[in-house]
Design a protein around this motif. Structure first.
Motif, mmCIF file in Angstrom:
data_model
loop_
_atom_site.group_PDB
_atom_site.id
_atom_site.type_symbol
_atom_site.label_atom_id
_atom_site.label_comp_id
_atom_site.label_asym_id
_atom_site.label_seq_id
_atom_site.Cartn_x
_atom_site.Cartn_y
_atom_site.Cartn_z
ATOM 1 N N HIS A 1 0.821 -1.209 0.000
ATOM 2 C CA HIS A 1 0.000 0.000 0.000
ATOM 3 C C HIS A 1 0.861 1.267 0.000
ATOM 4 O O HIS A 1 0.475 2.275 -0.595
ATOM 5 C CB HIS A 1 -0.949 -0.015 1.194
ATOM 6 N N ALA A 2 2.014 1.222 0.651
ATOM 7 C CA ALA A 2 2.918 2.371 0.595
ATOM 8 C C ALA A 2 3.412 2.590 -0.831
ATOM 9 O O ALA A 2 3.487 3.730 -1.312
ATOM 10 C CB ALA A 2 4.093 2.156 1.543
ATOM 11 N N LEU A 3 3.724 1.508 -1.534
ATOM 12 C CA LEU A 3 4.135 1.619 -2.934
ATOM 13 C C LEU A 3 2.983 2.119 -3.797
ATOM 14 O O LEU A 3 3.179 2.931 -4.707
ATOM 15 C CB LEU A 3 4.631 0.262 -3.448
ATOM 16 N N PHE A 4 1.780 1.645 -3.510
ATOM 17 C CA PHE A 4 0.607 2.069 -4.276
ATOM 18 C C PHE A 4 0.407 3.581 -4.155
ATOM 19 O O PHE A 4 0.060 4.254 -5.132
ATOM 20 C CB PHE A 4 -0.633 1.324 -3.765
ATOM 21 N N HIS A 5 0.635 4.115 -2.974
ATOM 22 C CA HIS A 5 0.485 5.555 -2.754
ATOM 23 C C HIS A 5 1.769 6.321 -3.066
ATOM 24 O O HIS A 5 1.853 7.527 -2.797
ATOM 25 C CB HIS A 5 0.041 5.820 -1.314
ATOM 26 N N ARG A 6 2.759 5.625 -3.592
ATOM 27 C CA ARG A 6 4.035 6.219 -4.014
ATOM 28 C C ARG A 6 4.739 6.938 -2.870
ATOM 29 O O ARG A 6 5.325 7.995 -3.038
ATOM 30 C CB ARG A 6 3.825 7.165 -5.199
ATOM 31 N N GLU A 7 4.702 6.310 -1.701
ATOM 32 C CA GLU A 7 5.380 6.853 -0.528
ATOM 33 C C GLU A 7 6.513 5.900 -0.159
ATOM 34 O O GLU A 7 6.412 5.093 0.768
ATOM 35 C CB GLU A 7 4.390 7.033 0.623
ATOM 36 N N VAL A 8 7.598 6.005 -0.907
ATOM 37 C CA VAL A 8 8.688 5.050 -0.772
ATOM 38 C C VAL A 8 9.343 5.132 0.603
ATOM 39 O O VAL A 8 9.870 4.133 1.110
ATOM 40 C CB VAL A 8 9.725 5.268 -1.900
ATOM 41 N N THR A 9 9.303 6.302 1.253
ATOM 42 C CA THR A 9 9.911 6.426 2.577
ATOM 43 C C THR A 9 9.105 5.704 3.654
ATOM 44 O O THR A 9 9.568 5.582 4.793
ATOM 45 C CB THR A 9 10.066 7.907 2.973
ATOM 46 N N PHE A 10 7.909 5.237 3.330
ATOM 47 C CA PHE A 10 7.105 4.466 4.272
ATOM 48 C C PHE A 10 7.208 2.957 4.028
ATOM 49 O O PHE A 10 6.471 2.175 4.634
ATOM 50 C CB PHE A 10 5.639 4.886 4.215
ATOM 51 N N ALA B 1 -1.770 -4.578 -9.173
ATOM 52 C CA ALA B 1 -1.601 -4.333 -10.612
ATOM 53 C C ALA B 1 -1.012 -2.952 -10.869
ATOM 54 O O ALA B 1 -0.114 -2.791 -11.719
ATOM 55 C CB ALA B 1 -2.943 -4.481 -11.329
ATOM 56 N N ASN B 2 -1.481 -1.945 -10.148
ATOM 57 C CA ASN B 2 -0.954 -0.597 -10.325
ATOM 58 C C ASN B 2 0.474 -0.470 -9.813
ATOM 59 O O ASN B 2 1.302 0.224 -10.416
ATOM 60 C CB ASN B 2 -1.864 0.416 -9.626
ATOM 61 N N VAL B 3 0.772 -1.138 -8.702
ATOM 62 C CA VAL B 3 2.138 -1.122 -8.187
ATOM 63 C C VAL B 3 3.091 -1.764 -9.193
ATOM 64 O O VAL B 3 4.171 -1.230 -9.486
ATOM 65 C CB VAL B 3 2.221 -1.841 -6.827
ATOM 66 N N ARG B 4 2.687 -2.901 -9.739
ATOM 67 C CA ARG B 4 3.529 -3.601 -10.714
ATOM 68 C C ARG B 4 3.756 -2.739 -11.950
ATOM 69 O O ARG B 4 4.879 -2.659 -12.474
ATOM 70 C CB ARG B 4 2.870 -4.932 -11.086
ATOM 71 N N ARG B 5 2.714 -2.062 -12.392
ATOM 72 C CA ARG B 5 2.849 -1.187 -13.561
ATOM 73 C C ARG B 5 3.813 -0.036 -13.269
ATOM 74 O O ARG B 5 4.681 0.294 -14.087
ATOM 75 C CB ARG B 5 1.480 -0.628 -13.935
ATOM 76 N N ASP B 6 3.683 0.584 -12.091
ATOM 77 C CA ASP B 6 4.568 1.687 -11.731
ATOM 78 C C ASP B 6 6.032 1.244 -11.702
ATOM 79 O O ASP B 6 6.925 1.957 -12.184
ATOM 80 C CB ASP B 6 4.186 2.248 -10.360
ATOM 81 N N LEU B 7 6.278 0.061 -11.115
ATOM 82 C CA LEU B 7 7.651 -0.416 -11.008
ATOM 83 C C LEU B 7 8.216 -0.753 -12.384
ATOM 84 O O LEU B 7 9.392 -0.476 -12.672
ATOM 85 C CB LEU B 7 7.707 -1.636 -10.086
ATOM 86 N N GLU B 8 7.395 -1.351 -13.238
ATOM 87 C CA GLU B 8 7.847 -1.687 -14.587
ATOM 88 C C GLU B 8 8.166 -0.437 -15.401
ATOM 89 O O GLU B 8 9.031 -0.464 -16.285
ATOM 90 C CB GLU B 8 6.785 -2.516 -15.305
ATOM 91 N N HIS B 9 7.501 0.665 -15.090
ATOM 92 C CA HIS B 9 7.725 1.918 -15.816
ATOM 93 C C HIS B 9 8.811 2.787 -15.171
ATOM 94 O O HIS B 9 8.987 3.947 -15.564
ATOM 95 C CB HIS B 9 6.418 2.712 -15.900
ATOM 96 N N GLY B 10 9.502 2.244 -14.167
ATOM 97 C CA GLY B 10 10.656 2.939 -13.606
ATOM 98 C C GLY B 10 10.373 3.927 -12.498
ATOM 99 O O GLY B 10 11.251 4.720 -12.139
ATOM 100 N N TRP B 11 9.162 3.858 -11.910
ATOM 101 C CA TRP B 11 8.857 4.817 -10.850
ATOM 102 C C TRP B 11 9.817 4.713 -9.677
ATOM 103 O O TRP B 11 10.272 5.737 -9.128
ATOM 104 C CB TRP B 11 7.426 4.616 -10.346
ATOM 105 N N LEU B 12 10.159 3.492 -9.249
ATOM 106 C CA LEU B 12 11.027 3.327 -8.090
ATOM 107 C C LEU B 12 12.409 3.915 -8.358
ATOM 108 O O LEU B 12 13.011 4.542 -7.478
ATOM 109 C CB LEU B 12 11.125 1.852 -7.701
ATOM 110 N N THR B 13 12.912 3.722 -9.561
ATOM 111 C CA THR B 13 14.214 4.299 -9.920
ATOM 112 C C THR B 13 14.197 5.816 -9.742
ATOM 113 O O THR B 13 15.113 6.399 -9.162
ATOM 114 C CB THR B 13 14.558 3.950 -11.375
#
Length: 291
Positions: free
Chosen positions: A179-188, A270-282
């Motif tokens: 859920h932290a990844l889903f909300h794009r709050e990597v520090t959580f 599904a949204n988390v996986r899509r974000d990671l595949e598109h380089g959001w975490l990087t």
């Protein structure tokens, strides 16, 4: 390692011998690594280890295979091997594959020298409660098990402690790394070690920190990194609790959200996986480095 956004107070540890601990975990590799690493770091402290729930599918398959070998049923063994050989192998997105990469070798290494191994128990039963009272432990540690009843927590002479793979108080409950990844709050994406109470991950905080993530991590790698971090935080606090008469704790403020299993909808992963595949975490990690 200690929260900077929550007021601190000192907790005077209950008096008495601190040489007895018990643990309640789930059955997965990450839970086994916790139990075995605890024994490696603090020999002789652990007296009992219970697993709450059925063994994982992989363990059941191994047991079935061993039973076939004992019966010398060559035909059944060949069928079993062929079935496993033709089954599609898990890819990088598979949770079990991430867990094996993170913990598999460590569990095998630590298991060989451990004295205490897990056994199953119904931790809500009267029999379990009576067994716990007879052991009279100073510490009770929990990872991956169910919420414990008040009488279980109160049966512990000293501290009952839980490791939560999430950032309390903002993210409590189930699948909080996701859920932290889903909300794009990597520090959580992190881990909170806290005192046990009857609520979900709501007890006073003892340790908390963010997980070390890498640009090519998938959602399962992030979760396993949070678990590995939590075990180290746990052992760090335990070393302090064995040496000191008081420890700093941080009462959780009434904020954040508690996630239940019903919140783990397919669209979240599904949204988390899509974000990671598109380089959001990087990009997120680079922003943190730049900051």
């Amino acid at each position: 390692m200690l929260p900077h956004d929550i007021p601190q107070r000192q907790l005077n540890l209950p008096p008495g011998d601190r040489s007895t601990a018990v643990i309640i975990t789930g059955p997965s590799l990450r839970h086994l690594q916790f139990g075995y690493k605890l024994q490696a770091e603090f020999p002789g402290l652990l007296k009992r280890w219970w697993i709450s729930g059925a063994p994982p599918k992989a363990h059941r398959r191994l047991a079935q295979g061993l039973e076939i070998v004992k019966r010398r049923d060559l035909r059944s063994l060949v069928k079993k091997v062929l079935k496993l050989a033709t089954k599609p192998r898990p890819g990088r997105g598979d949770r079990h594959a991430s867990e094996v990469r993170m913990f598999g070798k460590d569990v095998e290494r630590l298991k060989s020298t451990a004295e205490i191994h897990p056994g199953e128990a119904d931790v809500s039963s009267d029999d379990f409660y009576e067994t716990l009272r007879k052991i009279d432990p100073y510490f009770l540690f929990s990872l991956g098990g169910p919420l414990l009843k008040s009488r279980i927590i109160k049966a512990v002479r000293g501290l009952a402690i839980n490791q939560h793979s999430g950032w309390s108080p903002e993210y409590k409950g189930a699948s909080t790394s996701m859920h932290a990844l889903f909300h794009r709050e990597v520090t959580f994406v992190g881990n909170t070690v806290h005192l046990l109470d009857t609520g979900a991950d709501s007890g006073a905080i003892l340790r908390r920190s963010t997980a070390t993530l890498h640009p090519d991590d998938n959602e399962h790698d992030c979760f396993m990194a949070a678990i590995a971090l939590g075990t180290d935080l746990f052992l760090e606090f335990l070393a302090e609790a064995l040496e000191c008469d008081s420890v700093p704790i941080f009462d959780q403020p009434h904020r954040g959200r508690t996630f239940l299993k019903l919140h783990n909808q397919d669209y979240v992963s599904a949204n988390v996986r899509r974000d990671l595949e598109h380089g959001w975490l990087t990009d997120a990690l680079q922003d943190l480095r730049d900051w």
